[in-house]
Design a protein around this motif. Structure first.
Motif, PDB file in Angstrom:
ATOM      1  N   VAL A 112      12.452  54.204  70.424  1.00 24.11           N
ATOM      2  CA  VAL A 112      13.587  54.002  69.522  1.00 24.11           C
ATOM      3  C   VAL A 112      14.575  53.008  70.137  1.00 24.11           C
ATOM      4  N   LEU A 113      14.873  53.171  71.427  1.00 25.10           N
ATOM      5  CA  LEU A 113      15.779  52.236  72.107  1.00 25.10           C
ATOM      6  C   LEU A 113      15.234  50.809  72.067  1.00 25.10           C
ATOM      7  N   PHE A 114      13.965  50.668  72.405  1.00 26.76           N
ATOM      8  CA  PHE A 114      13.373  49.335  72.458  1.00 26.76           C
ATOM      9  C   PHE A 114      13.348  48.688  71.080  1.00 26.76           C
ATOM     10  N   GLY A 167      21.670  30.395  62.554  1.00 28.28           N
ATOM     11  CA  GLY A 167      21.905  30.171  61.128  1.00 28.28           C
ATOM     12  C   GLY A 167      23.357  29.876  60.794  1.00 28.28           C
ATOM     13  N   THR A 168      24.286  30.416  61.560  1.00 27.44           N
ATOM     14  CA  THR A 168      25.712  30.260  61.226  1.00 27.44           C
ATOM     15  C   THR A 168      26.528  29.658  62.356  1.00 27.44           C
ATOM     16  N   HIS A 169      25.926  29.443  63.518  1.00 32.60           N
ATOM     17  CA  HIS A 169      26.623  28.939  64.706  1.00 32.60           C
ATOM     18  C   HIS A 169      27.687  29.913  65.205  1.00 32.60           C
ATOM     19  N   TYR A 170      27.573  31.164  64.841  1.00 36.78           N
ATOM     20  CA  TYR A 170      28.405  32.237  65.381  1.00 36.78           C
ATOM     21  C   TYR A 170      27.468  33.227  66.052  1.00 36.78           C
ATOM     22  N   SER A 171      28.011  34.079  66.883  1.00 36.04           N
ATOM     23  CA  SER A 171      27.153  35.092  67.491  1.00 36.04           C
ATOM     24  C   SER A 171      27.868  36.435  67.478  1.00 36.04           C
ATOM     25  N   PHE A 172      27.072  37.458  67.583  1.00 37.06           N
ATOM     26  CA  PHE A 172      27.616  38.805  67.731  1.00 37.06           C
ATOM     27  C   PHE A 172      27.817  39.046  69.220  1.00 37.06           C
ATOM     28  N   ALA A 173      28.944  38.617  69.743  1.00 41.36           N
ATOM     29  CA  ALA A 173      29.193  38.743  71.180  1.00 41.36           C
ATOM     30  C   ALA A 173      29.205  40.200  71.616  1.00 41.36           C
ATOM     31  N   ALA A 174      29.580  41.095  70.731  1.00 47.54           N
ATOM     32  CA  ALA A 174      29.658  42.510  71.079  1.00 47.54           C
ATOM     33  C   ALA A 174      28.288  43.125  71.321  1.00 47.54           C
ATOM     34  N   THR A 175      27.233  42.462  70.867  1.00 50.26           N
ATOM     35  CA  THR A 175      25.909  43.037  71.068  1.00 50.26           C
ATOM     36  C   THR A 175      25.502  43.016  72.534  1.00 50.26           C
ATOM     37  N   GLU A 176      26.137  42.173  73.340  1.00 51.89           N
ATOM     38  CA  GLU A 176      25.798  42.108  74.764  1.00 51.89           C
ATOM     39  C   GLU A 176      26.024  43.453  75.445  1.00 51.89           C
ATOM     40  N   GLU A 177      27.134  44.103  75.155  1.00 50.08           N
ATOM     41  CA  GLU A 177      27.387  45.391  75.813  1.00 50.08           C
ATOM     42  C   GLU A 177      26.431  46.470  75.327  1.00 50.08           C
ATOM     43  N   VAL A 178      26.046  46.416  74.062  1.00 49.54           N
ATOM     44  CA  VAL A 178      25.085  47.394  73.545  1.00 49.54           C
ATOM     45  C   VAL A 178      23.720  47.174  74.194  1.00 49.54           C
ATOM     46  N   LEU A 179      23.278  45.925  74.290  1.00 51.26           N
ATOM     47  CA  LEU A 179      21.984  45.628  74.891  1.00 51.26           C
ATOM     48  C   LEU A 179      21.959  45.952  76.385  1.00 51.26           C
ATOM     49  N   THR A 180      23.033  45.637  77.094  1.00 53.47           N
ATOM     50  CA  THR A 180      23.102  45.934  78.527  1.00 53.47           C
ATOM     51  C   THR A 180      22.999  47.426  78.781  1.00 53.47           C
ATOM     52  N   ASN A 181      23.737  48.207  78.041  1.00 55.20           N
ATOM     53  CA  ASN A 181      23.686  49.655  78.216  1.00 55.20           C
ATOM     54  C   ASN A 181      22.381  50.240  77.687  1.00 55.20           C
ATOM     55  N   GLY A 182      21.784  49.602  76.705  1.00 46.56           N
ATOM     56  CA  GLY A 182      20.470  50.021  76.240  1.00 46.56           C
ATOM     57  C   GLY A 182      19.412  49.841  77.321  1.00 46.56           C
ATOM     58  N   PHE A 183      19.495  48.731  78.068  1.00 48.80           N
ATOM     59  CA  PHE A 183      18.567  48.510  79.170  1.00 48.80           C
ATOM     60  C   PHE A 183      18.730  49.579  80.251  1.00 48.80           C
ATOM     61  N   LEU A 184      19.965  49.992  80.504  1.00 49.00           N
ATOM     62  CA  LEU A 184      20.210  51.048  81.481  1.00 49.00           C
ATOM     63  C   LEU A 184      19.516  52.345  81.060  1.00 49.00           C
ATOM     64  N   LEU A 185      19.685  52.725  79.801  1.00 47.76           N
ATOM     65  CA  LEU A 185      19.040  53.946  79.307  1.00 47.76           C
ATOM     66  C   LEU A 185      17.529  53.800  79.277  1.00 47.76           C
ATOM     67  N   LEU A 186      17.050  52.630  78.895  1.00 46.79           N
ATOM     68  CA  LEU A 186      15.608  52.375  78.867  1.00 46.79           C
ATOM     69  C   LEU A 186      15.009  52.525  80.266  1.00 46.79           C
TER      70      LEU A 186
END
Length: 163
Positions: free
Chosen positions: A15-17, A33-52
């Motif tokens: 589920v995490l992966f 597609g929009t030249h913007y990014s979801f910068a907040a996803t970095e913290e979610v992905l980093t902590n997801g890797f920790l749990l993984l």
């Protein structure tokens, strides 16, 4: 229910992966597609890797696939090798218990001080909450493997292929 208990860490990792892959994919599509990014996803992905990592360690512990240097243990007579194996189990469980305890203390500290994450402003303890339980699960899976292999006959080392 037995399946869920037996395969819990695999389900959590899957589920995490899946969630991390989808989040990363959406971030790339939005960025190009929009030249913007979801910068907040970095913290979610980093902590997801920790749990993984922690729940993946539980999978490896259950299978007995953690890194180990067994050259000394393999050279010993069976009874002495079992003693060395038991000592390594005690030391490993002690290290994992200390990790669980310190991650619990860190979780309590984060809950007490009210710290928030830098990008999303979520309570920082949300990211830490599963760690003590993940380490406890690694202990359980490691002990399961140790009980199964303590009296098992020694496996012959694989033959070296002709190169």
């Amino acid at each position: 229910m037995r399946f869920i208990l037996r395969e819990f860490e695999k389900i959590v990792c899957a589920v995490l992966f899946l969630g991390m892959t989808l989040l990363g994919f959406v971030n790339v599509v939005v960025r190009y597609g929009t030249h913007y990014s979801f910068a907040a996803t970095e913290e979610v992905l980093t902590n997801g890797f920790l749990l993984l990592t922690v729940f993946g360690a539980a999978i490896a512990a259950r299978r007995g696939e953690h890194l180990a240097v067994t050259v000394v243990q393999d050279a010993l007579p069976k009874r002495l090798a079992q003693l060395v194996f038991a000592l390594s189990v005690v030391l490993s469980v002690g290290l994992l218990a200390a990790s669980a305890w310190f991650s619990w203390a860190s979780l309590m500290n984060l809950m007490d001080n009210g710290m928030r994450s830098y990008a999303l402003g979520l309570p920082a303890w949300w990211y830490q909450a599963a760690l003590p339980f993940g380490f406890a699960l690694v202990i359980i899976r490691y002990l399961q493997h140790a009980v199964e292999t303590f009296d098992a006959p020694r496996a012959e080392p694989p033959a070296t292929p002709n190169v």
